[in-house]
Every structure is written in C-alpha cells, then in structure tokens.
Enzyme design. Structure first.
Site, short mmCIF file in Angstrom:
data_model
loop_
_atom_site.label_atom_id
_atom_site.label_comp_id
_atom_site.label_asym_id
_atom_site.label_seq_id
_atom_site.Cartn_x
_atom_site.Cartn_y
_atom_site.Cartn_z
N GLY A 10 0.78 -1.18 0.03
CA GLY A 10 0.14 0.05 -0.05
C GLY A 10 0.91 1.42 0.02
O GLY A 10 2.10 1.35 0.61
N GLU A 102 4.77 -5.20 6.34
CA GLU A 102 4.85 -6.60 6.58
C GLU A 102 5.16 -7.54 5.76
O GLU A 102 6.08 -8.44 5.41
CB GLU A 102 3.66 -7.17 7.57
CG GLU A 102 3.93 -8.55 8.09
CD GLU A 102 2.38 -9.09 8.54
OE1 GLU A 102 2.59 -10.23 9.22
OE2 GLU A 102 1.59 -8.44 8.43
N THR A 124 4.28 1.85 6.94
CA THR A 124 2.94 1.28 6.97
C THR A 124 2.14 2.38 8.03
O THR A 124 2.60 2.68 8.88
CB THR A 124 2.60 -0.11 7.64
OG1 THR A 124 1.19 -0.23 7.98
CG2 THR A 124 3.75 -0.25 8.90
N ILE A 125 1.02 2.84 7.54
CA ILE A 125 0.03 3.90 8.26
C ILE A 125 -0.29 2.99 9.62
O ILE A 125 -0.61 3.56 10.28
CB ILE A 125 -1.01 4.34 7.45
CG1 ILE A 125 -1.89 3.29 7.06
CG2 ILE A 125 -0.50 5.21 6.15
CD1 ILE A 125 -3.16 3.71 6.50
N ASP A 126 -0.28 1.54 9.65
CA ASP A 126 -0.95 1.01 10.76
C ASP A 126 -0.01 0.94 11.82
O ASP A 126 -0.46 0.57 13.03
CB ASP A 126 -1.31 -0.33 10.12
CG ASP A 126 -2.50 -0.50 9.32
OD1 ASP A 126 -3.31 0.42 9.33
OD2 ASP A 126 -2.39 -1.30 8.55
N GLY A 169 -7.32 -0.15 9.64
CA GLY A 169 -6.62 -0.87 10.90
C GLY A 169 -7.23 -2.55 10.79
O GLY A 169 -8.26 -2.53 11.45
N GLU A 220 -11.45 -0.64 11.23
CA GLU A 220 -12.03 -1.44 10.13
C GLU A 220 -12.08 -3.23 10.33
O GLU A 220 -13.13 -3.84 10.00
CB GLU A 220 -11.87 -1.32 8.82
CG GLU A 220 -10.14 -1.79 8.73
CD GLU A 220 -9.65 -1.35 7.18
OE1 GLU A 220 -10.14 -1.26 6.26
OE2 GLU A 220 -8.19 -1.62 7.03
N HIS A 270 -9.01 5.72 1.96
CA HIS A 270 -7.69 5.80 1.52
C HIS A 270 -7.42 7.31 1.64
O HIS A 270 -6.19 7.73 1.45
CB HIS A 270 -7.69 5.57 -0.03
CG HIS A 270 -7.70 4.20 -0.39
ND1 HIS A 270 -8.80 3.27 -0.12
CD2 HIS A 270 -6.60 3.30 -0.27
CE1 HIS A 270 -8.33 2.13 -0.40
NE2 HIS A 270 -7.11 2.07 -0.53
N ARG A 273 -4.29 7.66 3.29
CA ARG A 273 -3.15 7.35 2.67
C ARG A 273 -2.57 8.45 2.14
O ARG A 273 -1.38 8.44 1.58
CB ARG A 273 -3.20 6.06 1.78
CG ARG A 273 -3.52 4.88 2.52
CD ARG A 273 -3.38 3.65 1.58
NE ARG A 273 -3.61 2.22 2.14
CZ ARG A 273 -2.59 1.62 2.72
NH1 ARG A 273 -1.42 2.04 3.19
NH2 ARG A 273 -2.73 0.46 3.31
#
Length: 340
Positions: A10, A102, A124-126, A169, A220, A270, A273
């Site tokens: 992503g 990941e 990663t934004i997570d 998430g 989510e 999105h 992002r």
C-alpha cells in the site's frame, strides 16, 4: 555499488522522502549509483528498471505517493528468487532497498535467505511492525483522521447526531486509538478489544445524556464480542485477504435502532494514505533512507532499519516480520476511562 530501490504494498506518505534520503546520501557520501524498480516487485518480475539520478529526487521530501509506483505483486509466485536474480544480473544491480510493510519485508526476508543482498525500510500507516517503535506514514494518517473527526464533530453537534467514523486498521487499532484520543471520542473500538453491542450503545447514550453529540471511532477490523468474522465484502486482495469495510455502517444502524439517536457514518478509507506527509514523517522517512544506504554500504544484508527510542538501528528482518505490534490492553483501558 549499483543499488535498486522499490516501494511495494500500500502507498504511504513519506515514501518519496525515503527515496530522496537514500539517493542523496548514497550519491554524496558513497558515490553509489541508483536505479528505480517500477511498481514494486512487479518491476523485478517484468524487468521494468530505470536510472534514478539525484536530480530526479530533488524536493521529494514533501511529495506524497511514490515516484516509483507500487503494487502488491508477489515475486515468489511469479518466477521466484531466480527471476529476481536474473533481472538484477541483467542490470548489474548489486543490492536492493525494499521499502514496505509486513508483506514486503517478509518477501525481502525470503530474498535474504536465498542470498540476495537486501536491506528493508519499514512503511505502514498501521504502525504494526514489532521491531520498530514507529513507522513513517502513521503520524500523517493519525493527523488526517484527527482533523476529519474534529470536522465531523461540529456537524454532529449542530444536529445533535451521533457520528461514527471508520478508520483503517485490519488487525491493529493504533490509528483508531491515537486519533480517537486526540479528538476526544466517546468510544474507540479496535480489533484487539472486542466490545459488546450493549456497551457501545451505552457509551453513546451517556454522551447524549450529558448534552454531547456522541463520536464513535472504529477500526475497520473491529468485531463485536462473540463475533468471529470481520465485516467486509466477498472480494479479496492479492494476498487472498478479505477486503474490509462496513463495520462503521453496522454500528450506525445499531446505535440509531437501540438508542433512537440520529446517527451518521463516515468511512475515511484511502484519505488516510493520501496527501503530503507530516513534518514528523518527513524527518523519520529521511532518517530511515540515509540509514538504509549506510546499511547497504556496510553490507548488513537481511536487516531492516528501525526506530528505537530516538535512535535509528538495524534489526534482523526475521525479527521485524515475526509478529504484529498490537495495541496493549492497558493503553486502551487508559483511554476507555474517558468513554461515554
């Protein structure tokens, strides 16, 4: 050395800042040569490689997206490491810098296990990679979510409505937790902590009884207590995972039906992002980039650059991809004191 750069998985604010950091330091300090690999691992599979001179990376730290493009194509199922070695040999690429989350770093670990010189950069934004305290992109995503919730609160208060905000998430709730705390949400629902339907409605009702317009922030991947299935469509991504989305709408109907409070749902999707990276992410991404080219120059193959405290260090890719960094229960409990 000639070093190949790729961004996979992503997209994420700060990718271009990493590319800039790698190329500028690599050119100025080490006299390395760089090539860009187009669209993530697809470029290694389909042999889409082009020169990446320092002139091309000027002014990139503030630019969102990635100039190299990205995809979720897996090289393991498209020719394997032998195809990757073939393309690297054709272009005389001595090493790879793979920038991703990941999935991307797991592939990079497989490369390293098969003798391909590679260094990873965590994206990663997570914020779910266990070997680094923070990933770039997370701060920007939280900032966007917080501003969006602040805006939705004003319209909720104007109409006396409950506002439900669904953020990203899949497996971890870092974005929901941080954005929810920052915006003063009346409930924060994350994958790590199942909550009953009755409790969610009770929090919303308590907020309205105090004269507030309730705000519920949900990741989510959240599931209600007793449920095993995450809400999403029948479609899957390139890794066979269900495309998530829709839990916010479920909560909206639940709250409205059980409390009578007029309720609206907004899914940020999105938006989290996109756009320019925050100043924090620009700095962290740049530091990751310069540290990555140091690691390549020192031939620290099979490692990933990581933030530990305020220092950038190198960790083994296996450690970086062995487990997800989930939200500790005590951190959610601290926030839950303020719910309702």
């Amino acid at each position: 050395m000639k070093i190949g750069l790729l961004t996979a998985g992503g997209d994420c604010p700060g990718l271009n800042a990493v590319i800039r950091g790698v190329v500028l330091k690599g050119d100025r300090i080490y006299d390395h040569e760089f090539v860009g690999i187009k669209d993530g691992f697809r470029g290694l599979v389909e042999d889409i490689v082009s020169p990446l001179p320092r002139q091309r990376v000027r002014g990139l730290s503030k630019v969102g997206g990635t100039i190299l493009g990205t995809s979720r194509v897996s090289p393991i199922t498209n020719g394997g490491t032998e195809r990757v070695k073939e393309v690297m040999a054709r272009h005389e690429i001595d090493a790879l810098v793979t920038i991703g989350g990941e999935g991307t770093l797991t592939v990079a670990r497989m490369f390293a296990d098969d003798g391909i010189p590679v260094v990873g950069v965590p994206k990663t934004i997570d914020n779910d990679l266990s070997a680094t305290d923070r990933t770039f992109g997370f701060d920007t995503a939280v900032s966007i979510a917080t501003e969006s919730i602040d805006r939705l609160r004003t319209t909720g208060e104007a109409h006396g409505r409950c506002m439900v905000v669904e953020v990203m998430g899949r497996n971890v709730g870092w974005i929901a937790l941080h954005a929810g705390i920052a915006s003063g949400a009346h409930a924060i629902l994350i994958p790590e902590v199942p909550v009953s339907r009755e409790q969610v409605c009770e929090w919303a009702q308590q907020a309205q009884d105090r004269g507030r317009a309730p705000v519920v922030v949900v990741a989510e991947g959240f599931t209600f207590a007793g449920d095993d299935t995450q809400v999403g469509s029948d479609r899957t991504d390139e890794f066979g995972r269900k495309l998530l989305g829709g839990i916010g709408e479920q909560i909206t109907r639940l709250v409205e039906e059980r409390t009578g409070i007029e309720t609206r749902n907004t899914t940020l999707g999105h938006l989290q992002r996109g756009g320019v990276p925050s100043s924090y992410d620009r700095v962290l991404a740049t530091r990751f980039g310069t540290a990555a080219v140091d690691a390549v120059s020192a031939k620290k193959w099979g490692t990933m650059v990581a933030l530990q405290g305020i220092d950038i260090v190198n960790v083994n890719l296996r450690d970086a991809t062995s487990a997800l960094k989930t939200v500790p229960r005590d951190q959610w409990d601290e926030a839950a004191i303020l719910f309702g």
